[in-house]
Design an enzyme around this catalytic site. Structure first.
Site, PDB file in Angstrom:
ATOM      1  N   HIS A  38       0.699  -1.082   0.355  1.00 15.47           N
ATOM      2  CA  HIS A  38      -0.080  -0.428   0.025  1.00 15.47           C
ATOM      3  C   HIS A  38       1.515   0.973   0.255  1.00 15.47           C
ATOM      4  O   HIS A  38       0.017   2.189  -0.247  1.00 15.47           O
ATOM      5  CB  HIS A  38      -0.757   0.117   0.929  1.00 15.47           C
ATOM      6  CG  HIS A  38      -0.405  -0.087   2.723  1.00 15.47           C
ATOM      7  ND1 HIS A  38      -0.120  -1.524   2.923  1.00 15.47           N
ATOM      8  CD2 HIS A  38       0.723   0.703   3.306  1.00 15.47           C
ATOM      9  CE1 HIS A  38       0.149  -1.563   4.046  1.00 15.47           C
ATOM     10  NE2 HIS A  38       1.047   0.466   4.506  1.00 15.47           N
ATOM     11  N   LEU A  88      -2.106  -8.395   1.768  1.00 21.67           N
ATOM     12  CA  LEU A  88      -0.942  -8.346   3.926  1.00 21.67           C
ATOM     13  C   LEU A  88      -0.418  -9.411   3.243  1.00 21.67           C
ATOM     14  O   LEU A  88      -0.854 -11.014   3.707  1.00 21.67           O
ATOM     15  CB  LEU A  88      -1.620  -7.233   4.158  1.00 21.67           C
ATOM     16  CG  LEU A  88      -1.441  -5.501   4.230  1.00 21.67           C
ATOM     17  CD1 LEU A  88      -1.850  -5.461   5.083  1.00 21.67           C
ATOM     18  CD2 LEU A  88      -0.003  -5.107   3.952  1.00 21.67           C
ATOM     19  N   ARG A 324      -1.461 -39.305  -9.788  1.00 20.54           N
ATOM     20  CA  ARG A 324      -1.149 -39.387  -8.329  1.00 20.54           C
ATOM     21  C   ARG A 324       1.119 -39.955  -8.378  1.00 20.54           C
ATOM     22  O   ARG A 324       1.919 -39.402  -8.292  1.00 20.54           O
ATOM     23  CB  ARG A 324      -0.751 -38.795  -6.813  1.00 20.54           C
ATOM     24  CG  ARG A 324      -1.350 -40.381  -6.485  1.00 20.54           C
ATOM     25  CD  ARG A 324      -1.480 -40.077  -4.925  1.00 20.54           C
ATOM     26  NE  ARG A 324      -1.636 -41.417  -4.192  1.00 20.54           N
ATOM     27  CZ  ARG A 324      -2.059 -42.016  -3.083  1.00 20.54           C
ATOM     28  NH1 ARG A 324      -1.378 -40.965  -1.972  1.00 20.54           N
ATOM     29  NH2 ARG A 324      -2.084 -43.595  -2.462  1.00 20.54           N
ATOM     30  N   GLU A 378       0.494 -24.546   4.343  1.00 16.62           N
ATOM     31  CA  GLU A 378      -0.065 -25.260   2.773  1.00 16.62           C
ATOM     32  C   GLU A 378       0.253 -23.343   2.493  1.00 16.62           C
ATOM     33  O   GLU A 378      -0.006 -22.813   1.434  1.00 16.62           O
ATOM     34  CB  GLU A 378      -1.385 -25.249   2.583  1.00 16.62           C
ATOM     35  CG  GLU A 378      -1.477 -26.928   2.635  1.00 16.62           C
ATOM     36  CD  GLU A 378      -1.751 -27.089   4.212  1.00 16.62           C
ATOM     37  OE1 GLU A 378      -2.432 -28.226   4.429  1.00 16.62           O
ATOM     38  OE2 GLU A 378      -2.144 -26.095   5.017  1.00 16.62           O
ATOM     39  N   ARG A 487      -6.432 -40.472  -6.382  1.00 19.22           N
ATOM     40  CA  ARG A 487      -5.755 -41.118  -5.654  1.00 19.22           C
ATOM     41  C   ARG A 487      -5.496 -42.253  -5.898  1.00 19.22           C
ATOM     42  O   ARG A 487      -4.813 -43.498  -5.974  1.00 19.22           O
ATOM     43  CB  ARG A 487      -6.461 -41.113  -4.255  1.00 19.22           C
ATOM     44  CG  ARG A 487      -5.901 -42.275  -3.653  1.00 19.22           C
ATOM     45  CD  ARG A 487      -6.798 -42.530  -1.592  1.00 19.22           C
ATOM     46  NE  ARG A 487      -6.155 -42.599  -1.116  1.00 19.22           N
ATOM     47  CZ  ARG A 487      -7.509 -43.072   0.107  1.00 19.22           C
ATOM     48  NH1 ARG A 487      -8.482 -43.065   0.492  1.00 19.22           N
ATOM     49  NH2 ARG A 487      -6.356 -43.670   1.282  1.00 19.22           N
TER      50      ARG A 487
END
Length: 628
Positions: A38, A88, A324, A378, A487
């Site tokens: 900002h 932020l 995966r 995460e 999966r």
């Protein structure tokens, strides 16, 4: 904020920052991140004063349509801006990745007498940055990793938009950072010499990141609005500007004015920067002569090249495999050829399959490690991965369950906005994951991620399409890739991986039919279901085409003629995907989807009970066929 931070920014930029205004992308420059975005006019002023291609006209156009000085800094708009900040916490969190990348490249390529990678990452952050959860995660990780070349100047002005920080923020920040293994220093942020000495002390601490707590005054110099939330986001007003100039000893009748001696001093950064880069270029020549193989590899990374040789040599998949699992094969192959690939997962390495085989764990003892244990962080992981990518010479990778993309989403969005090719590996992509139930079963996440502009969401139908996803992610230049994997094991339906695989176009005809009367379009695990349903429909005399559409983003980049050849609007089309149907109306007129949360049960049972079976798809297809 630009008024309160000016002294410490001046101390940093005039006495410490290694940069070349004539080449903002010089590789061994220090990185400066204005986390408190900002206060963007602070960095725009610094860029202009030190000789970057930011003109006085650009300053005049602050926050106006089409200007190079937007309301918050953006790396794609303004030369010298390292990343888009404003949300932020994102700046300081992304800086972790910059510092990781610098230390990794230094450990891999520096040799005795040849410190060709040697720079710092500097941040100016605010009270608001440190309140954000992502910053808490990231700063914890930075302390754990002992990132000694990360230096953060904390603008401790005790003011937020609502008023004094005592309204909501009374913790002992210094003790908190000390507990997280940071060096903490305290200075008067308005005293240039104190700030400069603290930066010197920070640079000499190699085993810990440093937080310099700089006490400042927001709106410094304004007689009536300094030290008040009234100076946070609003202009001072003409009358207060005059009073401020008077208080600071500046000419009251001049606007956009720079004293000659200030201009001359600050523009000295050009000569210093050119000299620094010239010296580095000579050092690189000497390095090349002594270590030609290392120099060649590093130069390739700096240019952004990524080899796919090992990926192309991947043996053909001869049995069903979870995508995966194929992701793990791809990571190993790309990692073998692409030394710039580093990253990891949020405590799910063997679930998401993100291990770079033989890469070792990145740690204070092993800066050359390529696998990063981000822990259950995460949000910080995604931001740090962006920093790794933004640094250059490296490509950040982050992995977790797809449902936790919610925790990553702000950073994913910024990656797309910043046009950077960070790789996000999201596994356990649907209700097919089974017993963990609706808290872990992503339903709305494909739609949410596809809604982000400039974001390649790729949900492969099988192992071969997974390799395509990785070929795209590893060579992408200006967009992030989200590789969304299963999966459960999936049958192989698409052609063997090669650089002419049709999935590179985002969507293609997987099963053709002569004069098709119906199209089933699907992604991921549901492509296998679509193929089975099509066989049943064919047995009943309904010619059915199956389209695999792993990436809407890439498909939309194709020509109109190609898209209409794959999905002609004249043929009734049914979409099949184990997620919300939002958005599918673009490609289909009827849907087998999931506009509700999932359920806890074994994966095949959950899929069957919620309508993802051959009988239901055939029934919905017949219904569509009959209505047309």
């Amino acid at each position: 904020m630009p008024m309160g931070c000016a002294p410490m920014a001046h101390a940093l930029w005039s006495r410490h920052l290694k940069h070349n205004p004539k080449n903002p992308k010089w590789f061994d420059r220090d990185r400066f991140i204005l986390s408190a975005g900002h206060g963007s006019m602070l960095i725009y002023s610094l860029l202009h004063l030190t000789g970057y291609d930011v003109t006085m006209e650009d300053i005049h156009q602050f926050r106006q349509w089409g200007s190079r000085t937007p309301g918050h800094p953006e790396n794609t708009h303004t030369p010298g801006v390292e990343m888009a900040t404003g949300p932020l916490g994102q700046g300081i969190s992304t800086s972790i990745g910059f510092a990781i990348a610098e230390s990794y490249l230094a450990a891999r390529y520096n040799r005795p007498g040849h410190n060709i990678i040697d720079h710092f990452t500097y941040v100016i952050c605010s009270d608001g940055d440190l309140m954000e959860g992502v910053a808490q995660e990231a700063c914890s990780l930075a302390g754990h990793l002992g990132l000694g070349k990360l230096i953060c100047l904390y603008d401790d002005n005790s003011i937020t938009i609502d008023g004094n920080t005592s309204l909501s923020f009374t913790e002992d920040t210094s003790k908190k950072f000390e507990a997280m293994n940071w060096q903490v220093l305290h200075v008067d942020g308005l005293d240039i010499d104190q700030v400069s000495s603290a930066i010197d002390a920070a640079k000499s601490e190699s085993s810990k990141p440093t937080l310099i707590v700089a006490k400042t005054i927001i709106g410094f110099g304004s007689p009536n609005k300094a030290n008040s939330e009234k100076s946070h986001g609003s202009p001072l007003g003409a009358e207060e500007v005059v009073l401020t100039k008077r208080a600071l000893g500046l000419p009251e009748d001049k606007t956009f004015w720079i004293p000659k001696e200030v201009s001359e001093q600050m523009l000295g950064a050009v000569e210093t920067g050119v000299a620094a880069e010239t010296a580095w270029t000579e050092a690189m020549k000497a390095y090349s002569a002594s270590f030609p193989a290392e120099h060649a590899e590093l130069s390739k990374l700096i240019s952004g090249e990524a080899s796919l040789e090992s990926l192309l040599a991947t043996p053909e998949f001869d049995k069903p495999v979870a995508t995966r699992g194929a992701n793990g094969v791809a990571v190993a192959a790309v990692g073998n050829d692409f030394a710039g690939l580093i990253g990891g997962s949020a405590d799910l390495t063997n679930n998401v399959m993100t291990e770079i085989k033989g890469g070792g764990w990145y740690s204070p003892q092993n800066r050359a490690g390529r696998n990063i244990a981000f822990g259950i962080r995460e949000h910080a992981m995604a931001a740090a991965a962006n920093g790794i990518t933004l640094h250059g010479g490296t490509r950040g990778m982050a992995g977790t369950f797809f449902v936790f993309s919610d925790y990553c989403r702000p950073s994913v969005r910024l990656a797309a906005l910043m046009h950077i090719p960070t790789i996000f590996c999201f596994s356990h992509d649907s209700i097919g994951l089974g017993e963990d139930g609706p808290t872990h079963q992503p339903v709305e996440h494909l739609a949410a991620c596809r809604a982000i502009p400039n974001c390649n969401v790729f949900r492969p139908a099988d192992a071969n399409e997974t390799l395509v996803a990785w070929a795209i992610a590893a060579t992408a230049k200006d967009f992030p890739s989200l590789i969304v994997t299963s999966r459960q094991n999936l049958e192989i339906h698409s052609p063997k991986f090669a650089m002419d695989h049709p999935a590179f176009k985002g969507g293609y005809v997987l099963k053709s039919a002569e004069n098709p009367k119906l199209i089933i379009v699907a992604t991921g695990s549901e492509v296998m279901l679509a193929m089975q349903a099509a066989s049943s429909l064919e047995a009943e005399g309904i010619a059915t085409r199956v389209v695999s559409l792993p990436s809407w983003f890439l498909f939309e980049r194709q020509s109109d003629s190609y898209k209409s050849s794959v999905l002609p609007k004249s043929i009734p089309t049914l979409s099949v995907e184990a997620g919300t149907t939002m958005g599918w109306a673009k490609y289909a007129s009827a849907h087998v989807g999931l506009d509700r949360f999932g359920a806890s049960a074994p994966g095949p049972v959950a899929m069957d009970k919620l309508g993802f079976n051959v009988e239901n798809v055939v029934a919905e297809a017949k219904k569509l066929f009959s209505s047309n």
